[in-house]
Design a protein around this motif. Structure first.
Motif, PDB file in Angstrom:
ATOM      1  N   TYR A 246       0.804  -1.222   0.000  1.00  0.00           N
ATOM      2  CA  TYR A 246       0.000   0.000   0.000  1.00  0.00           C
ATOM      3  C   TYR A 246       0.841   1.277   0.000  1.00  0.00           C
ATOM      4  CZ  TYR A 246      -3.606  -3.370   1.085  1.00  0.00           C
ATOM      5  OH  TYR A 246      -4.447  -4.445   1.028  1.00  0.00           O
ATOM      6  N   GLY A 247       2.144   1.144  -0.090  1.00  0.00           N
ATOM      7  CA  GLY A 247       2.994   2.328  -0.083  1.00  0.00           C
ATOM      8  C   GLY A 247       3.266   2.802   1.327  1.00  0.00           C
ATOM      9  N   GLU A 248       4.229   3.687   1.445  1.00  0.00           N
ATOM     10  CA  GLU A 248       4.634   4.186   2.758  1.00  0.00           C
ATOM     11  C   GLU A 248       3.607   5.181   3.284  1.00  0.00           C
ATOM     12  OE1 GLU A 248       8.371   6.569   4.825  1.00  0.00           O
ATOM     13  OE2 GLU A 248       8.494   5.855   2.749  1.00  0.00           O
ATOM     14  N   ARG A 249       3.185   4.962   4.521  1.00  0.00           N
ATOM     15  CA  ARG A 249       2.228   5.871   5.159  1.00  0.00           C
ATOM     16  C   ARG A 249       3.011   6.996   5.825  1.00  0.00           C
ATOM     17  NH1 ARG A 249      -2.806   3.989   7.532  1.00  0.00           N
ATOM     18  NH2 ARG A 249      -1.817   1.949   7.720  1.00  0.00           N
ATOM     19  N   PRO A 250       2.925   8.223   5.302  1.00  0.00           N
ATOM     20  CA  PRO A 250       3.702   9.327   5.883  1.00  0.00           C
ATOM     21  C   PRO A 250       3.164   9.755   7.238  1.00  0.00           C
ATOM     22  CG  PRO A 250       2.234  10.158   4.189  1.00  0.00           C
ATOM     23  CD  PRO A 250       2.101   8.661   4.169  1.00  0.00           C
ATOM     24  N   GLU A 424     -14.656   3.185  -4.450  1.00  0.00           N
ATOM     25  CA  GLU A 424     -14.244   1.846  -4.903  1.00  0.00           C
ATOM     26  C   GLU A 424     -13.227   1.946  -6.046  1.00  0.00           C
ATOM     27  OE1 GLU A 424     -15.039  -0.609  -3.182  1.00  0.00           O
ATOM     28  OE2 GLU A 424     -16.980  -0.246  -2.248  1.00  0.00           O
ATOM     29  N   PRO A 425     -12.069   2.581  -5.813  1.00  0.00           N
ATOM     30  CA  PRO A 425     -11.125   2.840  -6.907  1.00  0.00           C
ATOM     31  C   PRO A 425     -10.448   1.605  -7.480  1.00  0.00           C
ATOM     32  CG  PRO A 425     -10.139   3.430  -4.809  1.00  0.00           C
ATOM     33  CD  PRO A 425     -11.586   3.119  -4.534  1.00  0.00           C
ATOM     34  N   THR A 426     -10.515   0.456  -6.790  1.00  0.00           N
ATOM     35  CA  THR A 426      -9.853  -0.751  -7.318  1.00  0.00           C
ATOM     36  C   THR A 426     -10.832  -1.890  -7.560  1.00  0.00           C
ATOM     37  OG1 THR A 426      -9.330  -1.592  -5.102  1.00  0.00           O
ATOM     38  CG2 THR A 426      -7.699  -0.160  -6.133  1.00  0.00           C
ATOM     39  N   ARG A 427     -12.119  -1.599  -7.641  1.00  0.00           N
ATOM     40  CA  ARG A 427     -13.105  -2.667  -7.849  1.00  0.00           C
ATOM     41  C   ARG A 427     -12.885  -3.343  -9.210  1.00  0.00           C
ATOM     42  NH1 ARG A 427     -19.271  -1.388  -6.872  1.00  0.00           N
ATOM     43  NH2 ARG A 427     -18.672  -2.058  -4.769  1.00  0.00           N
ATOM     44  N   GLY A 428     -12.784  -4.676  -9.191  1.00  0.00           N
ATOM     45  CA  GLY A 428     -12.709  -5.446 -10.425  1.00  0.00           C
ATOM     46  C   GLY A 428     -11.412  -5.313 -11.202  1.00  0.00           C
ATOM     47  N   VAL A 429     -10.302  -4.942 -10.532  1.00  0.00           N
ATOM     48  CA  VAL A 429      -9.040  -4.823 -11.258  1.00  0.00           C
ATOM     49  C   VAL A 429      -8.022  -5.803 -10.680  1.00  0.00           C
ATOM     50  CG1 VAL A 429      -9.518  -2.386 -11.688  1.00  0.00           C
ATOM     51  CG2 VAL A 429      -8.006  -3.001  -9.810  1.00  0.00           C
ATOM     52  N   ASP A 430      -7.024  -6.135 -11.472  1.00  0.00           N
ATOM     53  CA  ASP A 430      -6.026  -7.104 -11.012  1.00  0.00           C
ATOM     54  C   ASP A 430      -5.010  -6.436 -10.102  1.00  0.00           C
ATOM     55  OD1 ASP A 430      -4.004  -5.866 -12.516  1.00  0.00           O
ATOM     56  OD2 ASP A 430      -4.360  -7.134 -14.250  1.00  0.00           O
ATOM     57  N   VAL A 431      -4.127  -7.259  -9.536  1.00  0.00           N
ATOM     58  CA  VAL A 431      -3.213  -6.760  -8.511  1.00  0.00           C
ATOM     59  C   VAL A 431      -2.220  -5.748  -9.074  1.00  0.00           C
ATOM     60  CG1 VAL A 431      -1.532  -8.635  -8.803  1.00  0.00           C
ATOM     61  CG2 VAL A 431      -1.733  -7.465  -6.595  1.00  0.00           C
ATOM     62  N   TYR A 438      -2.778   2.510  -6.101  1.00  0.00           N
ATOM     63  CA  TYR A 438      -2.322   2.896  -4.764  1.00  0.00           C
ATOM     64  C   TYR A 438      -1.171   3.901  -4.862  1.00  0.00           C
ATOM     65  CZ  TYR A 438      -4.926  -1.230  -3.138  1.00  0.00           C
ATOM     66  OH  TYR A 438      -5.906  -2.161  -2.874  1.00  0.00           O
ATOM     67  N   ARG A 439      -0.248   3.648  -5.780  1.00  0.00           N
ATOM     68  CA  ARG A 439       0.887   4.557  -5.946  1.00  0.00           C
ATOM     69  C   ARG A 439       0.413   5.950  -6.322  1.00  0.00           C
ATOM     70  NH1 ARG A 439       3.156   6.685 -10.005  1.00  0.00           N
ATOM     71  NH2 ARG A 439       1.946   5.425 -11.482  1.00  0.00           N
ATOM     72  N   SER A 456     -15.049  -1.064  -0.060  1.00  0.00           N
ATOM     73  CA  SER A 456     -15.568  -2.248   0.625  1.00  0.00           C
ATOM     74  C   SER A 456     -14.444  -3.221   0.972  1.00  0.00           C
ATOM     75  CB  SER A 456     -16.597  -2.964  -0.258  1.00  0.00           C
ATOM     76  OG  SER A 456     -17.664  -2.111  -0.581  1.00  0.00           O
ATOM     77  N   ASP A 457     -13.233  -2.913   0.507  1.00  0.00           N
ATOM     78  CA  ASP A 457     -12.079  -3.772   0.727  1.00  0.00           C
ATOM     79  C   ASP A 457     -11.385  -3.324   2.018  1.00  0.00           C
ATOM     80  OD1 ASP A 457      -9.556  -5.001   0.682  1.00  0.00           O
ATOM     81  OD2 ASP A 457      -9.551  -5.098  -1.497  1.00  0.00           O
ATOM     82  N   LEU A 458     -11.612  -4.068   3.107  1.00  0.00           N
ATOM     83  CA  LEU A 458     -11.070  -3.654   4.396  1.00  0.00           C
ATOM     84  C   LEU A 458      -9.544  -3.584   4.431  1.00  0.00           C
ATOM     85  CD1 LEU A 458     -13.204  -5.082   7.344  1.00  0.00           C
ATOM     86  CD2 LEU A 458     -12.677  -2.716   6.784  1.00  0.00           C
ATOM     87  N   PRO A 459      -8.815  -4.572   3.871  1.00  0.00           N
ATOM     88  CA  PRO A 459      -7.363  -4.432   3.851  1.00  0.00           C
ATOM     89  C   PRO A 459      -6.915  -3.156   3.135  1.00  0.00           C
ATOM     90  CG  PRO A 459      -7.971  -6.696   3.382  1.00  0.00           C
ATOM     91  CD  PRO A 459      -9.248  -5.901   3.379  1.00  0.00           C
ATOM     92  N   GLU A 460      -7.627  -2.767   2.090  1.00  0.00           N
ATOM     93  CA  GLU A 460      -7.311  -1.543   1.362  1.00  0.00           C
ATOM     94  C   GLU A 460      -7.526  -0.315   2.245  1.00  0.00           C
ATOM     95  OE1 GLU A 460      -8.267  -1.132  -2.976  1.00  0.00           O
ATOM     96  OE2 GLU A 460      -9.889   0.097  -2.166  1.00  0.00           O
ATOM     97  N   ILE A 461      -8.671  -0.268   2.922  1.00  0.00           N
ATOM     98  CA  ILE A 461      -8.962   0.833   3.845  1.00  0.00           C
ATOM     99  C   ILE A 461      -7.884   0.923   4.924  1.00  0.00           C
ATOM    100  CG2 ILE A 461     -10.503   1.494   5.733  1.00  0.00           C
ATOM    101  CD1 ILE A 461     -11.792   2.406   3.305  1.00  0.00           C
ATOM    102  N   LEU A 462      -7.531  -0.220   5.513  1.00  0.00           N
ATOM    103  CA  LEU A 462      -6.538  -0.245   6.594  1.00  0.00           C
ATOM    104  C   LEU A 462      -5.142   0.110   6.097  1.00  0.00           C
ATOM    105  CD1 LEU A 462      -7.771  -3.502   8.353  1.00  0.00           C
ATOM    106  CD2 LEU A 462      -7.946  -1.198   9.278  1.00  0.00           C
ATOM    107  N   GLY A 463      -4.821  -0.324   4.877  1.00  0.00           N
ATOM    108  CA  GLY A 463      -3.475  -0.107   4.354  1.00  0.00           C
ATOM    109  C   GLY A 463      -3.211   1.300   3.878  1.00  0.00           C
ATOM    110  N   LEU A 464      -4.257   2.019   3.442  1.00  0.00           N
ATOM    111  CA  LEU A 464      -4.059   3.340   2.839  1.00  0.00           C
ATOM    112  C   LEU A 464      -4.424   4.508   3.745  1.00  0.00           C
ATOM    113  CD1 LEU A 464      -5.470   2.794  -0.777  1.00  0.00           C
ATOM    114  CD2 LEU A 464      -3.082   3.158  -0.157  1.00  0.00           C
ATOM    115  N   SER A 465      -5.327   4.299   4.689  1.00  0.00           N
ATOM    116  CA  SER A 465      -5.956   5.427   5.376  1.00  0.00           C
ATOM    117  C   SER A 465      -5.140   5.946   6.554  1.00  0.00           C
ATOM    118  CB  SER A 465      -7.348   5.029   5.879  1.00  0.00           C
ATOM    119  OG  SER A 465      -8.148   4.572   4.810  1.00  0.00           O
TER     120      SER A 465
END
Length: 499
Positions: A246-250, A424-431, A438-439, A456-465
């Motif tokens: 998810y990139g570095e969280r500043p 939902e910026p990553t809905r239905g897309v590959d890794v 994310y970048r 709706s992707d909890l790991p995404e919310i936790l990793g980016l926010s």
């Protein structure tokens, strides 16, 4: 484990494209086997061959130890291989029973359909999944999750023991997905072999026993799910090591000015009395169950839906937008969750899509557009988005889902927004596309953009926010620090409304 389905040396090429090269795969009885890879890795081609829709150039398929030739989908079905496609193939004006046993309905001595036997057979299949539905119900009367179940019943109704599932949760809510997973685990316990294709690695880890990775048509490897990490799996998929998905969280600045303030915003019955702030340079996640009012709130902020009460301010100035166009003019961009229906101009080129939100910037006297400036802008946006397209003249409709999503984000990033609401910026897309998205979100935040991330992707919310806001039944029930939040703490708020 006993191999029920064996694939050996499978090869397939299309004009100018090598889709599969010497692919081997074993699918065991009583196993859920994950199949992952970026778009274009060969997953769909492999499923099409196993389902009889495409013929391989070379290779061998064995079912129960015997070599089989699957000349068409009917041959695959008769051999005991059922396919559940991402795009459901049901007839909405026919009943559950008619869809499940289409072209295979039981008949009486005169050749008429035996409706009693048809409904009894369908009811028996429904009972296997502990579902109480009337077999005579029309598909049009069912919800998305129920339709997905009918698609699965259709695939297993022939008595087959191999089930191929292509992105089965793409249109399901989290709750519907959990119900589906329980049903798939039940099939595994009965001795069936399931091949599960998904872009969502958290689903693969939650459901599968083993996972096979394809990259550029080649099998990179097969691993037991308990012996591989998410980072390792993504590294296998994209061909490079990952330090942080998810990139570095500043570190957040306590002095960052407030970019957007929402005060007691209400739109009945969707949400009520919602108040929060977004600061420059931060990513704030908006979490909640399906139906909590997240998308409706996002659309009301930018004027796509009219609020009943409340206020919005931008950089301290009142900003109750009457339309998304007015919001864009003030520097607030909205990335919709529906890229095809509401986000992109599918019939226009990549170049025209990238220029569309900023056309006024390229306008010249007498209404002419500066084509040279548009070209420069489009190339810069495409480069920042890592967009993969044959050329800027390529129509948006011809791009893969991941590249369409990168194009949509590139459109709004190209306006240099002060605030971005990403639904939902990553809905239905590959890794691979996810990592690029994310970048780019990180880059926008680093440039001072305030981002509201609806996902709706909890790991995404936790990793980016940096912070996480949780909605429950249209009410803001809590705020969590991003670094300290867990899936459990978010779900507890979303379900119970208390930490």
């Amino acid at each position: 484990m006993v191999a029920l389905l064996e694939v050996r040396g499978l090869c397939k090429s299309f004009p100018g494209v090598r889709a599969l090269s010497e692919v081997d795969l074993d699918l065991a009885a009583g196993e859920i086997h994950g199949l992952v890879g970026e778009n274009g890795a060969g997953k769909s081609t492999l499923l099409s061959i196993l389902g009889g829709a495409v013929q391989p150039d070379r290779g061998e398929l064995r079912l129960g130890g015997r070599v089989v030739h699957l000349a068409d989908p009917g041959a695959a079905l008769r051999s005991g291989i059922g396919v559940v496609h991402q795009e459901l193939s049901l007839a909405p004006n026919l009943s559950i029973a008619e869809n499940v046993f289409a072209h295979r309905e039981p008949t009486g001595r005169l050749g008429w359909i035996d409706w009693s036997a048809l409904h009894a057979a369908t009811r028996g299949l429904l009972q296997q999944f502990h579902v109480d539905l009337d077999p005579a119900l029309l598909i049009a009367e069912l919800g998305v999750g129920q339709r997905q179940l009918v698609e699965i019943l259709k695939a297993i109704s022939c008595g087959g023991r191999v089930l191929l599932l292509d992105e089965p949760t793409a249109s399901l809510s989290r709750a519907e997905s959990e119900v589906l997973f329980e049903r798939l685990r039940g099939l595994r316990q009965s001795g069936a072999a399931l091949l599960f294709v998904s872009h969502h690695l958290n689903e693969v880890f939650a459901l599968c026993d083993r996972v096979t990775v394809l990259r550029d048509g080649v099998r990179v490897g097969t691993r037991a799910i308990r012996e591989v990490s998410e980072g390792e799996l993504i590294g296998m998929m994209i061909g490079r090591e990952l330090e942080d998905i998810y990139g570095e969280r500043p570190q957040r600045s306590a002095s960052a000015p407030v970019a957007l303030r929402v005060e007691a915003l209400t739109r009945r019955p969707c949400f009520a009395e919602v108040s929060f702030e977004l600061c420059r340079g931060e990513i704030v996640g908006l979490a909640g169950l399906v139906g909590a009012g997240r998308t409706e709130l996002a659309r009301a902020i930018v004027g796509a839906e009219r609020a009943d009460a409340g206020a919005v301010s931008l950089d301290g100035q009142p900003a109750c937008f009457r339309s998304p166009a007015e919001a864009v003019a003030r520097g607030v961009a909205y990335l919709t969750e529906d890229r095809k229906g509401q986000g992109l101009f599918l019939g226009l080129s990549v170049r025209d899509n990238l220029a569309a939100p900023a056309l006024r910037r390229f306008a010249r006297p007498l209404g002419w557009l500066d084509r040279s400036a548009i070209e420069t802008h489009a190339r810069a946006c495409a480069g920042r988005s890592a967009l993969v397209a044959p050329s800027l003249d390529t129509r948006a409709a011809a791009l893969s889902g991941g590249n369409q999503q990168k194009l949509l984000l590139g459109m709004w990033a190209g306006t240099a927004p002060r605030v971005l609401i990403a639904d939902e910026p990553t809905r239905g897309v590959d890794v691979g596309a996810r990592l690029e998205i994310y970048r780019q979100l990180r880059a926008l935040a680093a440039a001072g953009c305030a981002i509201l991330l609806v996902s709706s992707d909890l790991p995404e919310i936790l990793g980016l926010s940096d912070r996480i806001l949780v909605l429950r039944q249209g009410r803001l029930v809590g705020e969590l620090e991003g670094r300290r939040a867990t899936e459990e703490s978010v779900l507890t708020l979303a379900l119970a409304g208390r930490a």
